[in-house]
Structures are given as structure tokens and as C-alpha cells.
Design an enzyme around this catalytic site. Structure first.
Site, mmCIF file in Angstrom:
data_model
loop_
_atom_site.group_PDB
_atom_site.id
_atom_site.type_symbol
_atom_site.label_atom_id
_atom_site.label_comp_id
_atom_site.label_asym_id
_atom_site.label_seq_id
_atom_site.Cartn_x
_atom_site.Cartn_y
_atom_site.Cartn_z
ATOM 1 N N TYR A 32 0.863 -1.180 0.000
ATOM 2 C CA TYR A 32 0.000 0.000 0.000
ATOM 3 C C TYR A 32 0.903 1.235 0.000
ATOM 4 O O TYR A 32 0.853 2.089 0.872
ATOM 5 C CB TYR A 32 -0.972 0.022 1.191
ATOM 6 C CG TYR A 32 -2.249 0.778 0.844
ATOM 7 C CD1 TYR A 32 -3.251 0.149 0.119
ATOM 8 C CD2 TYR A 32 -2.420 2.099 1.205
ATOM 9 C CE1 TYR A 32 -4.402 0.828 -0.243
ATOM 10 C CE2 TYR A 32 -3.562 2.791 0.842
ATOM 11 C CZ TYR A 32 -4.553 2.148 0.130
ATOM 12 O OH TYR A 32 -5.687 2.818 -0.227
ATOM 13 N N HIS A 34 3.154 4.551 -0.561
ATOM 14 C CA HIS A 34 2.869 5.993 -0.658
ATOM 15 C C HIS A 34 4.191 6.748 -0.766
ATOM 16 O O HIS A 34 5.271 6.135 -0.791
ATOM 17 C CB HIS A 34 2.055 6.455 0.557
ATOM 18 C CG HIS A 34 2.645 6.049 1.874
ATOM 19 N ND1 HIS A 34 3.821 6.575 2.352
ATOM 20 C CD2 HIS A 34 2.235 5.139 2.794
ATOM 21 C CE1 HIS A 34 4.086 6.038 3.515
ATOM 22 N NE2 HIS A 34 3.162 5.149 3.816
ATOM 23 N N GLY A 36 5.998 8.270 1.243
ATOM 24 C CA GLY A 36 6.993 7.938 2.273
ATOM 25 C C GLY A 36 7.874 6.781 1.811
ATOM 26 O O GLY A 36 9.109 6.827 1.911
ATOM 27 N N HIS A 37 7.229 5.723 1.259
ATOM 28 C CA HIS A 37 7.985 4.577 0.739
ATOM 29 C C HIS A 37 8.835 4.987 -0.464
ATOM 30 O O HIS A 37 9.993 4.596 -0.590
ATOM 31 C CB HIS A 37 7.043 3.459 0.273
ATOM 32 C CG HIS A 37 6.225 2.844 1.369
ATOM 33 N ND1 HIS A 37 4.869 2.971 1.434
ATOM 34 C CD2 HIS A 37 6.579 2.075 2.423
ATOM 35 C CE1 HIS A 37 4.403 2.313 2.469
ATOM 36 N NE2 HIS A 37 5.423 1.759 3.091
ATOM 37 N N GLY A 149 12.041 4.196 7.376
ATOM 38 C CA GLY A 149 11.466 5.513 7.650
ATOM 39 C C GLY A 149 11.578 5.849 9.132
ATOM 40 O O GLY A 149 11.387 4.983 9.995
ATOM 41 N N GLN A 155 11.145 1.380 15.765
ATOM 42 C CA GLN A 155 11.511 0.284 14.852
ATOM 43 C C GLN A 155 12.896 0.535 14.256
ATOM 44 O O GLN A 155 13.738 -0.375 14.200
ATOM 45 C CB GLN A 155 10.474 0.171 13.736
ATOM 46 C CG GLN A 155 10.896 -0.733 12.596
ATOM 47 C CD GLN A 155 9.808 -0.993 11.585
ATOM 48 O OE1 GLN A 155 8.921 -1.797 11.829
ATOM 49 N NE2 GLN A 155 9.854 -0.346 10.430
ATOM 50 N N VAL A 178 7.823 11.663 5.564
ATOM 51 C CA VAL A 178 7.191 12.508 4.536
ATOM 52 C C VAL A 178 5.792 12.860 5.043
ATOM 53 O O VAL A 178 5.080 11.996 5.572
ATOM 54 C CB VAL A 178 7.101 11.774 3.179
ATOM 55 C CG1 VAL A 178 6.431 12.650 2.133
ATOM 56 C CG2 VAL A 178 8.490 11.377 2.702
ATOM 57 N N SER A 187 1.189 7.515 5.958
ATOM 58 C CA SER A 187 1.125 6.146 6.488
ATOM 59 C C SER A 187 0.052 5.399 5.712
ATOM 60 O O SER A 187 -0.969 5.997 5.326
ATOM 61 C CB SER A 187 0.731 6.195 7.974
ATOM 62 O OG SER A 187 0.248 4.950 8.391
ATOM 63 N N SER A 188 0.270 4.104 5.510
ATOM 64 C CA SER A 188 -0.732 3.305 4.792
ATOM 65 C C SER A 188 -2.046 3.311 5.574
ATOM 66 O O SER A 188 -3.121 3.197 5.001
ATOM 67 C CB SER A 188 -0.235 1.872 4.634
ATOM 68 O OG SER A 188 1.035 1.889 4.025
#
Ligand code: PAF
Length: 283
Positions: A32, A34, A36-37, A149, A155, A178, A187-188
């Protein structure tokens, strides 16, 4: 773009790049995708000969089965985006492929110093699940560099420590969050928010920035900064606070005073969607 659904196929394909001593950048995701990825992938593309992306919604890291089942998916759209972006290899395995052989004897690793606060107490087993899948993925891909991220800051620190503790020959790069124009961290999970919830979700970033703005004031205390954040968040009757923490960004220990390096991290619920965000700055 090559797409592999088996570890064998992935390893075979990677061999040809490794034989040529090409550097491999790796971006693990749960799909999913976005901005950010894409930002992580752009960073990887700039600094490596080839970029590998994985999409796998890892059941082990969901403490709530409903959250796992509702995790958004967009396989076709993701493949299209990755192709456009010029990603070299997509690893898209099934749960069977990843966990088929593991059964009950699954290894569980913890990093207690980094797993006693923030998301760890509210998501029992989550980071153990992340450590497990990330270790497996590192083993399959054997990348030179990995990109994570900083929105998932805890994490990031845990994976950094995993790499250090177990001597993976990998460099980890943390990439800044982002945000939408409104300040909401991408975020997804945002796709599960209603319009009204998305609007109130912007209070998360705004409250942290207000705390940052106040952090330079003489004699300001950690409890006062937390109060400022709490008041802003609770101006929405849709937000339920999970935690507001002000910590040392290197150790995740509580800060006693508002000085030096500071991490403000927040988790809230909007309906049944849990959102996290953080900022880091120095006073
Ligand atoms: O951050 C994520 O999307 C996941 O936790 C990760 C690192 C892909 C492991 O499943």
C-alpha cells in the site's frame, strides 16, 4: 522489473548482481505504497547499483488479528508504481513461502533496552515479529544498505541495534518522515481514516511542533510540555491518546530536563486506527 515470489528465485536473480560486485539497496515494506515509501526507494536508487523492494504483510507483527485483516492492500497499483520508479527487483512472497517451514519452533528475539516503552507495551509481540521478518529478509537479500522511515522511530532504533548486535554487514539509513501539506505523517493506515478523522489527525504534528516551540522557554519542564501536547490533542473528541513520551532519542530513556537531544513521540487512536508520529530536535 523482476518479480519473485520465492526465496529461491530471488536468491538466484541476486547472484548475477553480486557476481558483478554491484551494490544492493533494500527497502522492506508491507505494501500500500505511498510517498513515504517512494522517498526511501529514491534514496536507495541514488546510492546503490540496484534496488530491491519487498512487499509482505507480516502476520507475526500484528498483535491484533483484526488490524492484520484490515491492513490495506493494493498489489496491482504497487507493482505499477514500482515499475514506474525503476525498481529492479520486487520480492512478493506468500505467507506460506516465508513461514511454511517455521512451525512452533519459531525464534523470538528481543532487545529489552529498546522495547520497554513507546509502542512495545501496547503492541505485545510486535517488535519480536518485526525483528523476525527483517532478519529473514536480510538473510534472503543480503543487501549492502537498508532504508527505514524515521516515522517508525522505535523500529528504526531496534533494527539498527539488531544489525549491530548480530553483525549483519549492512548499513542502515533512516529517512525523514514525509508529510501531507497538513503536517499529517504519511502512512498506509491513513487510508482507513474518515475525512473528519484525517483533519483531527493533523493535531498530532501540530501538538509536537507547539511543544518544540515552547521547549526553548526558561524553566520549562517535561510535564509542562506533555500538558501542552495533551491539551491540543484532546481539543478533538475523536482522539484517544495511547502515549505521549519525551525521551532521549539515542537510548529511549526518559528525559529529566528539557535540554540536549529530544525525541517527542506520540501514539493516538482515531476510531480504531492507531497512528504514531515523532519529531526530534535539540535544545
Ligand atoms: O515498517 C514496516 O513496514 C514493517 O514493519 C517492515 C519493516 C516492512 C517489516 O514487516
Amino acid at each position: 522489473m523482476e518479480i519473485h515470489s520465492t526465496v529461491k528465485g530471488l536468491r538466484e536473480s541476486l547472484k548475477k548482481y553480486k557476481l558483478k560486485n554491484q551494490t544492493i539497496g533494500f527497502v522492506p515494506t508491507m505494501g500500500y505504497l505511498h510517498e513515504g515509501h517512494f522517498n526511501l526507494m529514491e534514496e536507495s536508487k541514488k546510492r546503490n547499483d540496484i534496488t530491491v523492494v519487498s512487499i509482505f504483510v507480516n502476520p507475526l507483527q500484528f498483535n491484533d488479528i483484526k488490524d492484520f485483516e484490515k491492513y490495506p492492500k493494493n498489489e496491482e497499483g504497487d507493482i505499477e508504481s514500482l515499475t514506474k520508479l525503476g525498481i529492479d527487483i520486487l520480492f512478493l512472497p506468500s505467507s506460506e513461502e516465508i513461514y511454511g517451514q517455521v512451525g512452533e519452533a519459531k525464534i523470538e528475539m528481543k532487545i529489552p533496552a529498546l522495547m520497554k516503552n513507546l509502542c512495545a507495551p501496547s503492541r505485545i509481540g510486535h517488535f519480536e515479529g518485526v525483528i523476525h521478518i527483517v532478519s529473514k529478509l536480510f538473510n534472503y537479500v543480503q543487501p549492502d544498505k537498508v532504508y527505514f522511515g524515521l516515522k517508525d522511530y522505535q523500529q528504526f532504533l531496534i533494527i539498527k541495534e539488531l544489525i549491530h548486535n548480530l553483525s549483519f554487514p549492512i548499513e542502515i539509513i533512516g529517512v525523514e518522515t514525509v508529510r501531507e501539506k497538513s503536517g499529517l505523517a504519511m502512512s498506509s493506515r491513513n487510508s482507513r481514516l474518515t475525512k473528519e478523522e484525517s483533519e483531527d489527525a493533523t493535531l498530532v504534528y501540530r501538538s509536537m511542533k507547539m511543544a518544540e516551540k515552547n521547549s526553548g522557554k526558561k524553566n520549562i519542564t517535561i510535564p509542562t510540555l506533555k500538558e501542552i501536547i495533551k491539551e491540543i490533542l484532546l481539543s478533538s473528541n475523536m482522539i484517544k491518546i495511547d502515549y505521549i513520551e519525551i525521551l532521549d532519542p539515542d537510548t529511549l530513556e526518559n528525559k529529566e530536563f528539557v535540554s540536549g537531544k529530544i525525541l517527542i513521540a506520540i501514539a493516538v487512536f482515531l476510531g480504531n486506527v492507531r497512528l504514531i508520529d515523532n519529531i526530534r530536535f535539540e535544545v
